[in-house]
Design an enzyme around this catalytic site. Structure first.
Site, PDB file in Angstrom:
ATOM      1  N   SER A 134     -35.009  44.955 117.886  1.00 30.38           N
ATOM      2  CA  SER A 134     -36.194  46.349 117.888  1.00 30.38           C
ATOM      3  C   SER A 134     -35.219  47.485 116.820  1.00 30.38           C
ATOM      4  CB  SER A 134     -36.296  46.645 119.284  1.00 30.38           C
ATOM      5  OG  SER A 134     -34.910  46.998 119.984  1.00 30.38           O
ATOM      6  N   GLY A 135     -34.607  47.014 115.828  1.00 32.74           N
ATOM      7  CA  GLY A 135     -34.127  48.379 115.050  1.00 32.74           C
ATOM      8  C   GLY A 135     -35.211  48.597 114.103  1.00 32.74           C
TER       9      GLY A 135
ATOM     10  N   PHE B 160     -32.202  46.127 122.913  1.00 31.98           N
ATOM     11  CA  PHE B 160     -30.741  46.154 123.497  1.00 31.98           C
ATOM     12  C   PHE B 160     -30.875  47.765 124.179  1.00 31.98           C
ATOM     13  CE2 PHE B 160     -26.861  48.066 122.964  1.00 31.98           C
ATOM     14  CZ  PHE B 160     -26.024  47.118 123.329  1.00 31.98           C
TER      15      PHE B 160
ATOM     16  N   ALA C  51     -37.868  48.795 105.422  1.00 31.48           N
ATOM     17  CA  ALA C  51     -38.626  48.758 106.575  1.00 31.48           C
ATOM     18  C   ALA C  51     -39.500  50.137 106.744  1.00 31.48           C
ATOM     19  CB  ALA C  51     -37.580  48.693 107.750  1.00 31.48           C
TER      20      ALA C  51
ATOM     21  N   LYS D 153     -27.205  40.571  98.234  1.00 32.61           N
ATOM     22  CA  LYS D 153     -27.903  41.593  97.393  1.00 32.61           C
ATOM     23  C   LYS D 153     -27.340  43.082  98.363  1.00 32.61           C
ATOM     24  CE  LYS D 153     -31.184  42.715 100.689  1.00 32.61           C
ATOM     25  NZ  LYS D 153     -31.277  44.172 101.354  1.00 32.61           N
TER      26      LYS D 153
HETATM   27  N1  LIG Z   1     -34.285  47.808 107.991  1.00 36.75           N
HETATM   28  C1  LIG Z   1     -34.546  47.397 106.687  1.00 36.75           C
HETATM   29  O1  LIG Z   1     -35.258  47.738 105.790  1.00 36.75           O
HETATM   30  C2  LIG Z   1     -34.425  45.707 106.616  1.00 36.75           C
HETATM   31  C3  LIG Z   1     -35.410  45.060 105.918  1.00 36.75           C
HETATM   32  C4  LIG Z   1     -35.249  43.569 105.722  1.00 36.75           C
HETATM   33  C5  LIG Z   1     -34.209  43.065 106.428  1.00 36.75           C
HETATM   34  N2  LIG Z   1     -33.472  43.659 107.186  1.00 36.75           N
HETATM   35  C6  LIG Z   1     -32.373  42.690 107.932  1.00 36.75           C
HETATM   36  O2  LIG Z   1     -32.878  42.762 109.482  1.00 36.75           O
HETATM   37  C7  LIG Z   1     -31.708  42.917 110.319  1.00 36.75           C
HETATM   38  C8  LIG Z   1     -31.976  43.705 111.322  1.00 36.75           C
HETATM   39  O3  LIG Z   1     -32.083  44.980 110.945  1.00 36.75           O
HETATM   40  P1  LIG Z   1     -32.778  46.082 111.638  1.00 36.75           P
HETATM   41  O4  LIG Z   1     -32.956  47.125 110.561  1.00 36.75           O
HETATM   42  O5  LIG Z   1     -33.823  45.856 112.299  1.00 36.75           O
HETATM   43  O6  LIG Z   1     -31.395  46.815 112.668  1.00 36.75           O
HETATM   44  P2  LIG Z   1     -30.926  48.307 112.419  1.00 36.75           P
HETATM   45  O7  LIG Z   1     -29.944  48.382 111.300  1.00 36.75           O
HETATM   46  O8  LIG Z   1     -31.900  49.373 112.449  1.00 36.75           O
HETATM   47  O9  LIG Z   1     -29.933  48.147 113.938  1.00 36.75           O
HETATM   48  C9  LIG Z   1     -30.096  48.974 114.932  1.00 36.75           C
HETATM   49  C10 LIG Z   1     -30.513  47.965 116.042  1.00 36.75           C
HETATM   50  O10 LIG Z   1     -29.017  47.434 116.319  1.00 36.75           O
HETATM   51  C11 LIG Z   1     -29.387  47.166 117.834  1.00 36.75           C
HETATM   52  N3  LIG Z   1     -28.098  47.085 118.458  1.00 36.75           N
HETATM   53  C12 LIG Z   1     -26.967  48.009 118.595  1.00 36.75           C
HETATM   54  N4  LIG Z   1     -25.952  47.655 119.280  1.00 36.75           N
HETATM   55  C13 LIG Z   1     -26.152  46.213 119.546  1.00 36.75           C
HETATM   56  C14 LIG Z   1     -25.384  45.241 120.350  1.00 36.75           C
HETATM   57  N5  LIG Z   1     -24.435  45.636 120.997  1.00 36.75           N
HETATM   58  N6  LIG Z   1     -25.955  44.336 120.741  1.00 36.75           N
HETATM   59  C15 LIG Z   1     -27.283  44.082 120.160  1.00 36.75           C
HETATM   60  N7  LIG Z   1     -28.117  44.958 119.388  1.00 36.75           N
HETATM   61  C16 LIG Z   1     -27.536  45.996 119.021  1.00 36.75           C
HETATM   62  C17 LIG Z   1     -30.121  48.300 118.362  1.00 36.75           C
HETATM   63  O11 LIG Z   1     -30.405  48.385 119.539  1.00 36.75           O
HETATM   64  C18 LIG Z   1     -31.104  48.314 117.307  1.00 36.75           C
HETATM   65  O12 LIG Z   1     -32.378  47.408 117.638  1.00 36.75           O
HETATM   66  C19 LIG Z   1     -30.467  43.003 109.418  1.00 36.75           C
HETATM   67  O13 LIG Z   1     -29.851  41.839 109.130  1.00 36.75           O
HETATM   68  C20 LIG Z   1     -31.180  43.792 108.176  1.00 36.75           C
HETATM   69  O14 LIG Z   1     -30.258  43.257 107.091  1.00 36.75           O
HETATM   70  C21 LIG Z   1     -33.652  45.077 107.508  1.00 36.75           C
HETATM   71  O1  LIG Z   2     -31.577  49.099 103.920  1.00 38.99           O
HETATM   72  P1  LIG Z   2     -31.011  48.045 103.475  1.00 38.99           P
HETATM   73  O2  LIG Z   2     -29.874  48.089 102.327  1.00 38.99           O
HETATM   74  O3  LIG Z   2     -30.457  47.146 104.554  1.00 38.99           O
HETATM   75  O4  LIG Z   2     -32.059  47.108 102.659  1.00 38.99           O
HETATM   76  C1  LIG Z   2     -33.241  46.764 103.388  1.00 38.99           C
HETATM   77  C2  LIG Z   2     -33.926  45.597 103.042  1.00 38.99           C
HETATM   78  O5  LIG Z   2     -32.928  44.365 103.339  1.00 38.99           O
HETATM   79  C3  LIG Z   2     -34.593  45.636 101.445  1.00 38.99           C
HETATM   80  O6  LIG Z   2     -35.327  44.418 101.503  1.00 38.99           O
END
Ligand SMILES: NC(=O)c1ccc[n+]([C@@H]2O[C@H](COP(=O)([O-])OP(=O)(O)OC[C@H]3O[C@@H](n4cnc5c(N)ncnc54)[C@H](O)[C@@H]3O)[C@@H](O)[C@H]2O)c1
Ligand SMILES: O=P(O)(O)OC[C@H](O)CO
Length: 369
Positions: A13-14, A44, A156, A216
């Site tokens: 739920s990030g 979390f 995101a 990337k």
């Molecule tokens: N944010 C983006 O723009 C984006 C876009 C595409 C892909 N991604 C990928 O998606 C994946 C998730 O990224 P995100 O942006 O949702 O996360 P985030 O970077 O926002 O991280 C925060 C999340 O981590 C959780 N967290 C913190 N401590 C924790 C613990 N000990 N155990 C479990 N969870 C814990 C938090 O509760 C929260 O939900 C990553 O691999 C990222 O690369 C992100």
């Molecule tokens: O914000 P970043 O660098 O984790 O990148 C987010 C996504 O992976 C872009 O597609």
């Protein structure tokens, strides 16, 4: 796996986890023949000003910490219990920073039927006894469930605001595929993720999109370093050119099943590299390091409010794997990023580190008189 409608749970739920959960929950409401309306989202748990984050999400329908200002569908239900949230699910969407995946998978072991299907939205690798593994393969091996991936040019905050973008989903039908209507296939996945503002292409190349998505982030750190040094757009373009070459080489060398076409034809390829290097968290963290002379962990802490810049961990995973294979010299940009982040190598040395040209030697006859 039951007959459709399928029950979906999002694990995480990030910033991206909540955004994808929003996308999925919008689609489950609109397609009741295919999906159960309610979508569980494992959170979390943490306290925000004395209130549980799950309670805030379930009453105010906003994730005030990781996706503030975005209204979430009311059929998206935050659940602090991992095991309770996956109970009865047919489809699991994994979406946590990848450093937390092993712990989550360990908790799920023995609690998920092998008929369940999964999609990993994570970007990174698992490096361990089995060598370098895609995260979808790690989930598949550990939980004995079929797992594909979702990756694309998807910052995101833009997707959450419903600004148009594209993404790639990759999934291979399992050997025990139950047939249309009884199992997850490309059509079901398109219905699950495609929105008017989020255009989905479904393909088979899980390895290609996962490698591009993971690496990337390492290239984006290098981009942030040169931008932070004030070297401008030409330097950033050079980094992306070299980075793309190393991404493709890594794929061909260690995951020969990945297709080179995926890197330029799919959103998960060059398009994701460009968007991440323009406005992602990795580039921001690296720029901050460069300008403020702090390390990556300090920069992440000061900038991201609990979010993660996955390149910081991925460059270490890549270094460990390449060291094992004695191939660090074949990937000079990836190695430079590792040396800057973990061994304080000066960022200014990137051009020398990645210079592919043979040193120019002046022949004695050519020397100026
Ligand atoms: N944010 C983006 O723009 C984006 C876009 C595409 C892909 N991604 C990928 O998606 C994946 C998730 O990224 P995100 O942006 O949702 O996360 P985030 O970077 O926002 O991280 C925060 C999340 O981590 C959780 N967290 C913190 N401590 C924790 C613990 N000990 N155990 C479990 N969870 C814990 C938090 O509760 C929260 O939900 C990553 O691999 C990222 O690369 C992100
Ligand atoms: O914000 P970043 O660098 O984790 O990148 C987010 C996504 O992976 C872009 O597609």
């Amino acid at each position: 796996m039951h007959r459709q409608p399928f029950k979906v749970t999002v694990i995480g739920s990030g910033n991206w986890g909540t955004t994808i959960a929003k996308v999925v929950a919008e689609n489950t409401v609109q397609n009741p023949h295919l999906f159960n309306k309610d979508v569980n989202m494992w959170v979390f748990e943490e306290m925000i000003d004395g209130e549980k984050l799950t309670e805030i999400i379930n009453t105010r329908h906003q994730n005030v910490k990781y996706l503030p200002g975005i209204d979430l569908p009311h059929n998206l239900i935050a659940n602090p219990s991992l095991l309770d949230s996956v109970e009865g699910a047919d489809i699991l969407v994994f979406n946590v920073p990848h450093q937390f995946l092993p712990k989550i998978v360990l908790q799920l072991k023995g609690h998920v039927s092998n008929q369940v299907r999964a999609i990993s939205c994570l970007k990174g690798f698992e490096v361990g006894a089995k060598g370098v593994q895609l995260l979808s393969s790690y989930i598949k091996d550990e939980l004995d469930i079929q797992c594909g991936a979702l990756s694309g040019a998807n910052l995101a905050p833009e997707v959450a605001k419903e600004h148009w973008s594209e993404t790639t989903v990759a999934y291979q039908l399992p050997s025990d595929f139950k047939g249309e209507g009884f199992d997850v296939d490309h059509k079901v996945l398109k219905m699950l993720f495609h929105r008017p503002y989020f255009h989905v292409n479904v393909i088979d190349d899980v390895a290609g999109i996962s490698i591009a998505g993971a690496l990337k982030n390492v290239v984006a750190l290098a981009c942030g370093f040169v931008e932070g040094l004030g070297w401008g757009n030409n330097a950033a373009a050079a980094i992306q050119r070299v980075g793309l070459g190393e991404i493709i080489k890594f794929g061909q060398m260690f995951f020969p099943e990945s297709r080179v076409e995926t890197y330029y034809q799919e959103s998960a390829g060059v398009a994701d590299l460009i968007t991440t290097c323009s406005g992602g968290r990795n580039v921001k963290v690296a720029k901050y390091m460069s300008k403020n002379h702090v390390d990556a962990f300090q920069a992440e802490k000061e900038l991201l409010n609990g979010q993660s810049a996955q390149g910081v961990i991925t460059c270490k995973e890549v270094h460990e794997w390449l060291s094992t294979c004695e191939l660090t010299e074949d990937f000079p940009l990836f190695e430079a990023v590792y040396q800057i982040v973990y061994n304080n190598m000066p960022m200014e040395q990137i051009p020398e580190m990645i210079d592919e040209l043979e040193p120019f030697e002046v022949e004695e006859d050519d020397e100026p008189q």
